[in-house]
Design an enzyme around this catalytic site. Structure first.
Site, short mmCIF file in Angstrom:
data_model
loop_
_atom_site.label_atom_id
_atom_site.label_comp_id
_atom_site.label_asym_id
_atom_site.label_seq_id
_atom_site.Cartn_x
_atom_site.Cartn_y
_atom_site.Cartn_z
N GLY A 74 0.69 -0.95 0.30
CA GLY A 74 0.05 -0.10 -0.58
C GLY A 74 1.12 1.08 0.24
O GLY A 74 0.56 2.49 -0.66
N THR A 75 1.80 1.28 0.76
CA THR A 75 3.21 2.10 0.46
C THR A 75 3.66 2.93 -0.52
O THR A 75 3.52 3.42 -1.38
CB THR A 75 4.03 1.73 1.55
OG1 THR A 75 3.64 1.85 2.68
CG2 THR A 75 5.05 3.52 2.08
N ASN A 153 -7.31 4.29 9.59
CA ASN A 153 -6.93 3.10 10.10
C ASN A 153 -7.15 3.39 11.64
O ASN A 153 -6.91 2.28 12.02
CB ASN A 153 -5.46 3.18 9.31
CG ASN A 153 -4.14 3.91 9.49
OD1 ASN A 153 -4.82 4.81 8.87
ND2 ASN A 153 -3.09 3.47 10.53
N GLN A 181 -7.91 0.52 3.66
CA GLN A 181 -8.41 -0.04 4.93
C GLN A 181 -9.87 -0.65 4.84
O GLN A 181 -10.95 -1.04 5.93
CB GLN A 181 -9.21 0.83 6.29
CG GLN A 181 -7.50 0.39 6.93
CD GLN A 181 -6.91 -0.45 7.96
OE1 GLN A 181 -8.10 -1.72 8.05
NE2 GLN A 181 -5.70 -0.47 8.11
N SER A 201 -3.38 -2.43 -0.42
CA SER A 201 -2.36 -3.43 0.24
C SER A 201 -3.38 -4.64 0.20
O SER A 201 -4.39 -5.32 1.63
CB SER A 201 -2.20 -3.22 1.46
OG SER A 201 -1.30 -3.78 1.49
N HIS A 203 -1.68 -7.28 2.59
CA HIS A 203 -1.90 -7.67 3.78
C HIS A 203 -3.56 -7.67 4.89
O HIS A 203 -3.32 -7.71 5.70
CB HIS A 203 -0.55 -7.85 4.28
CG HIS A 203 -0.51 -6.11 5.15
ND1 HIS A 203 -0.39 -6.27 6.04
CD2 HIS A 203 0.29 -5.25 4.41
CE1 HIS A 203 -0.27 -5.50 6.06
NE2 HIS A 203 0.67 -4.52 5.19
N THR A 239 9.83 -8.17 -12.11
CA THR A 239 9.13 -9.12 -11.84
C THR A 239 8.37 -10.00 -10.79
O THR A 239 8.53 -9.23 -9.47
CB THR A 239 10.57 -11.07 -11.79
OG1 THR A 239 11.57 -10.52 -12.52
CG2 THR A 239 9.19 -12.07 -12.01
N CYS A 327 3.20 0.97 12.50
CA CYS A 327 3.88 1.73 12.07
C CYS A 327 4.82 2.49 12.93
O CYS A 327 5.90 3.20 12.39
CB CYS A 327 3.37 2.12 10.58
SG CYS A 327 2.04 1.49 9.86
C1 PLP Z 1 -1.24 -0.41 6.63
C2 PLP Z 1 -1.92 0.75 5.96
C3 PLP Z 1 -0.60 1.33 4.10
C4 PLP Z 1 -0.06 0.79 4.24
O1 PLP Z 1 0.43 -0.30 3.54
P1 PLP Z 1 1.54 -1.40 3.38
O2 PLP Z 1 1.11 -2.62 2.20
O3 PLP Z 1 1.82 -1.97 4.45
O4 PLP Z 1 2.55 -1.03 3.12
C5 PLP Z 1 -1.65 2.22 3.96
N1 PLP Z 1 -2.56 3.15 4.65
C6 PLP Z 1 -4.02 2.33 5.84
C7 PLP Z 1 -4.94 3.45 5.62
C8 PLP Z 1 -2.83 1.73 5.68
O5 PLP Z 1 -4.00 0.64 7.09
#
Ligand code: PLP
Length: 386
Positions: A74-75, A153, A181, A201, A203, A239, A327
């Site tokens: 997500g970053t 979040n 989220q 993202s 995860h 890749t 984080c």
């Molecule tokens: C977790 C999160 C991210 C970051 O995602 P990553 O895959 O961990 O880099 C960005 N924005 C929000 C709102 C998040 O909760």
């Protein structure tokens, strides 16, 4: 070695990989490990699996598969959206965002400021809500992109992103939203939302860490942040993380299927926990508006108690929760989200986020409520603050 049971209330930090998702990805670690760009069948089949996953994630958010770029997280998606808006419109040097975005956005914007760009971080109200008139007034002639998250979040507060996108388009400005989220919790219809870019993202939706996506609307100009091979139709070099992408696709299907459970059963568990705390433990109050809010998130201030101490004692009982964003824990800084909402430093440092998910049960909520009142009473007795 068997682990003692954990009581997991930190689903906004990361989520358990669903067993169905593990099953879907394993063949791409064990047998089908070819390079998806290779021309022989052993590679092409892997490429087809990536395309199937692209279709699955596209269906989750109601876009065309070709509008999806797989990224590493997500970053990266957030960084890429803002970066692209600036390099494709070099005459525009201003970014408009909010003070309560994830650090994946705010830290990148702070770096842009150091590089000479102008950034406006919009303030929010005490309940974490956003003033759309202020947003509209803050758009400048050289604003390249407006980036406003969909769901916070830390507090779960939802921003009116559909209205924000409409304002931006009336003014001819690109609109990006960090929707990391939202999957499984809100229905995501990007066509209806009319965002130009949107980040997810894997995860956060029961797939592994290390894969994300950036949606870029067709005909919106795009320049990559990561440059190398011609993967992702030249929009993201490197890749493909095939097993994780396949996992992301399967998790997207499950997220559509779990929407109902999250909004009924999980919401009821969250409300039971929140009401239990607010009515059963003195000196507690919620951070952020009650609605509109994610169905799984509750952020509570415990007057006169340090969050760090609460989390330590919860941890001893096997309960996982967090203060602010995962984080930034470990740092002494109070949550930038809560301070932007006007919370005192003391209140921000006394606040805990519980974020539930589809694997939580009522027995687990009861377990937390069995321990938490005693933990707070004990901490208040041993270290009276204020
Ligand atoms: C977790 C999160 C991210 C970051 O995602 P990553 O895959 O961990 O880099 C960005 N924005 C929000 C709102 C998040 O909760």
């Amino acid at each position: 070695m068997s682990q003692p049971p954990i009581y997991y209330f930190d689903n906004n930090a990361t989520t358990r990989v669903a067993p169905e998702v593990v099953d879907a990805m394993m063949p791409f670690l064990r047998e089908q490990w070819g390079n998806p760009s290779s021309t022989y069948a052993f590679g092409r089949q892997v490429g087809e699996a990536v395309d199937r996953a692209r279709g699955q994630v596209a269906a989750l958010i109601n876009v065309e598969p070709r509008e999806v770029i797989f990224t590493s997280c997500g970053t990266e998606s957030n960084n890429s959206a803002i970066h692209s808006a600036l390099v494709t419109q070099p005459e525009k040097r201003h970014v408009l965002t909010t003070a309560v975005e994830h650090s994946a956005n705010t830290k990148f914007c702070a770096l842009l400021q150091k590089r000479g760009y102008a950034v406006t971080f919009l303030p929010v109200a005490a309940d974490g809500t956003l003033d759309l008139e202020l947003l509209e007034r803050s758009i400048l002639p050289d604003t390249a992109i407006v980036s406003v998250m969909w769901a916070n979040n830390e507090t779960g507060v939802l921003f009116p992103v559909r209205e924000a996108a409409a304002i931006c388009h009336r003014k001819g400005v690109l609109f990006h939203t960090d929707a990391v989220q939202t999957p499984g919790k809100l229905k995501i219809d990007v066509r209806e939302l009319d965002a130009d870019c949107l980040s997810l993202s894997a995860h956060k939706l029961h797939a592994p860490k290390g894969v994300g996506l950036l949606y870029v609307k067709r005909r919106v100009k795009y320049q990559p942040l990561i440059v190398g091979g011609g993967q992702e139709r030249g929009r993201r070099g490197g890749t493909e993380n095939v097993a994780n992408i396949v996992a992301f696709g399967r998790a997207a299907e499950l997220a559509i299927a779990s929407l109902d459970d999250e909004n009924t059963r999980v919401r009821a568990l969250r409300d039971k926990l929140e009401n239990g705390i607010l009515t059963g433990i003195p000196g507690t109050s919620r951070n952020g508006a009650q609605e509109p809010r994610l169905p799984n998130t509750s952020n509570i201030a415990f007057e006169g108690v340090e969050a760090e101490g609460i989390l330590m004692l919860l941890d001893q009982a096997g309960i996982c929760a967090s203060s602010g964003s995962a984080c930034t824990t470990g740092s002494l800084d109070p949550s930038h989200v809560l301070t932007a909402m006007g919370c005192s430093v003391a209140r921000a440092r006394s606040s805990i986020r519980f974020s539930l998910g589809i694997y939580n049960t009522e027995a687990e909520v009861d377990y937390v409520m069995q321990y938490l009142p005693g933990i707070i009473a004990k901490l208040r007795a041993s270290a009276p603050v204020g």
